[in-house]
Design a protein around this motif. Structure first.
Motif, short mmCIF file in Angstrom:
data_model
loop_
_atom_site.label_atom_id
_atom_site.label_comp_id
_atom_site.label_asym_id
_atom_site.label_seq_id
_atom_site.Cartn_x
_atom_site.Cartn_y
_atom_site.Cartn_z
N ASP A 184 0.85 -1.19 0.00
CA ASP A 184 0.00 0.00 0.00
C ASP A 184 0.89 1.24 0.00
O ASP A 184 1.74 1.40 0.88
N GLU A 185 0.70 2.11 -0.98
CA GLU A 185 1.56 3.29 -1.10
C GLU A 185 1.45 4.21 0.11
O GLU A 185 2.36 5.02 0.36
N LEU A 186 0.36 4.12 0.87
CA LEU A 186 0.18 4.98 2.04
C LEU A 186 0.56 4.29 3.34
O LEU A 186 0.44 4.88 4.42
N ALA A 187 1.01 3.05 3.26
CA ALA A 187 1.40 2.33 4.47
C ALA A 187 2.67 2.93 5.05
O ALA A 187 3.58 3.31 4.31
N PRO A 188 2.77 3.04 6.38
CA PRO A 188 4.00 3.56 6.99
C PRO A 188 5.15 2.59 6.78
O PRO A 188 5.03 1.40 7.07
N ILE A 189 6.26 3.09 6.26
CA ILE A 189 7.46 2.27 6.03
C ILE A 189 8.55 2.75 6.99
O ILE A 189 8.91 3.93 6.98
N PRO A 190 9.07 1.87 7.86
CA PRO A 190 10.12 2.29 8.79
C PRO A 190 11.33 2.86 8.04
O PRO A 190 11.73 2.35 6.99
N LEU A 191 11.88 3.94 8.58
CA LEU A 191 13.03 4.59 7.95
C LEU A 191 14.32 3.87 8.33
O LEU A 191 15.17 4.38 9.05
N ILE A 192 14.45 2.65 7.83
CA ILE A 192 15.65 1.86 8.07
C ILE A 192 16.11 1.29 6.74
O ILE A 192 15.38 1.29 5.76
N TYR A 193 17.35 0.82 6.72
CA TYR A 193 17.87 0.16 5.53
C TYR A 193 18.35 -1.24 5.90
O TYR A 193 19.03 -1.42 6.92
N PRO A 194 18.02 -2.23 5.07
CA PRO A 194 17.17 -2.15 3.88
C PRO A 194 15.70 -1.94 4.26
O PRO A 194 15.28 -2.33 5.36
N PRO A 195 14.91 -1.31 3.39
CA PRO A 195 13.51 -1.02 3.70
C PRO A 195 12.68 -2.29 3.87
O PRO A 195 12.98 -3.32 3.25
N ARG A 196 11.68 -2.19 4.73
CA ARG A 196 10.78 -3.31 5.01
C ARG A 196 9.37 -2.91 4.58
O ARG A 196 8.79 -1.97 5.14
N TYR A 197 8.83 -3.65 3.61
CA TYR A 197 7.53 -3.31 3.06
C TYR A 197 6.47 -4.32 3.52
O TYR A 197 6.64 -5.53 3.30
N PRO A 198 5.40 -3.85 4.16
CA PRO A 198 4.28 -4.75 4.49
C PRO A 198 3.53 -5.09 3.21
O PRO A 198 2.93 -4.22 2.58
N ILE A 199 3.58 -6.35 2.82
CA ILE A 199 3.05 -6.78 1.52
C ILE A 199 1.59 -7.19 1.64
O ILE A 199 1.22 -7.98 2.51
#
Length: 212
Positions: free
Chosen positions: A118-133
């Motif tokens: 979801d483009e509006l889902a909060p993504i933690p500002l860490i690397y590598p990025p973690r995307y809730p699928i």
């Protein structure tokens, strides 16, 4: 990912819960049932579709980590799939009870997959990025997968794909049961083999899965 294990019981977000009440006004296009309806050029698709888009990420499985609730292995909290994207970036797909599996996804390294978030889902500002699928599928040769919100004209929310339904289009729900309801203004997964070169591209899908 072991199919014998289940996700821990959790409240599940229904993508289509708020989309059922959106009305369709075809007064500007009375020929909607006689061909491929086109949205008016004066209407901005974002204004017509206040829903968020589902964004695809294509990549190859590098590793899969299983996280259990409270370290007890009676249920899975989530899967963390380490993915190398097509542009050689490392990302992580977070797969939980809110994820719809189009195909069986194994822990085998080297498998090509696509995940939609979801483009509006909060993504933690860490690397590598973690995307809730929200939707995950195999990236198979000769088969295209699109997951998104489709409006009154069956155009995807990113304005990239328009659906034309035929008698050969198989429409089901997430449980695999035939779906006979209205498919306008719904989040759906679409499986297809080819499109036109238009914008949006037009396809007659093989399978449509109406998400909960």
């Amino acid at each position: 990912m072991d199919p014998s294990q289940r996700f821990c019981d959790t409240s599940r977000r229904q993508l289509n819960a708020s989309a059922d009440e959106i009305p369709c006004d075809y007064s500007q296009n009375p020929d909607i049932i006689t061909g491929t309806p086109r949205r008016s050029m004066v209407n901005n698709y974002r204004m017509m579709n206040p829903q968020s888009s589902l964004v695809p990420i294509y990549g190859t499985v590098v590793d899969v980590t299983t996280e259990y609730l409270n370290k007890e292995k009676n249920c899975v909290s989530y899967y963390d799939i380490n993915v190398l994207t097509e542009d050689n970036q490392e990302v992580h797909f977070i797969i939980d009870a809110n994820t719809y599996f189009v195909d069986c996804i194994t822990q085998q390294k080297g498998v090509k997959i696509v995940g939609f978030y979801d483009e509006l889902a909060p993504i933690p500002l860490i690397y590598p990025p973690r995307y809730p699928i929200k939707v995950i599928a195999l990236d198979l040769p000769g088969r295209f997968v699109n997951a998104n919100f489709f409006d009154c004209y069956l155009v995807s929310n990113d304005n990239q794909l328009q659906l034309v339904i035929s008698n050969n289009s198989y429409i089901i729900d997430e449980d695999g049961k035939p779906y006979c309801g209205n498919i306008s203004n719904k989040y759906m997964v679409v499986l297809y083999n080819q499109t036109t070169g238009d914008t949006p591209a037009i396809t007659t899908p093989n399978v449509i899965i109406v998400l909960h």
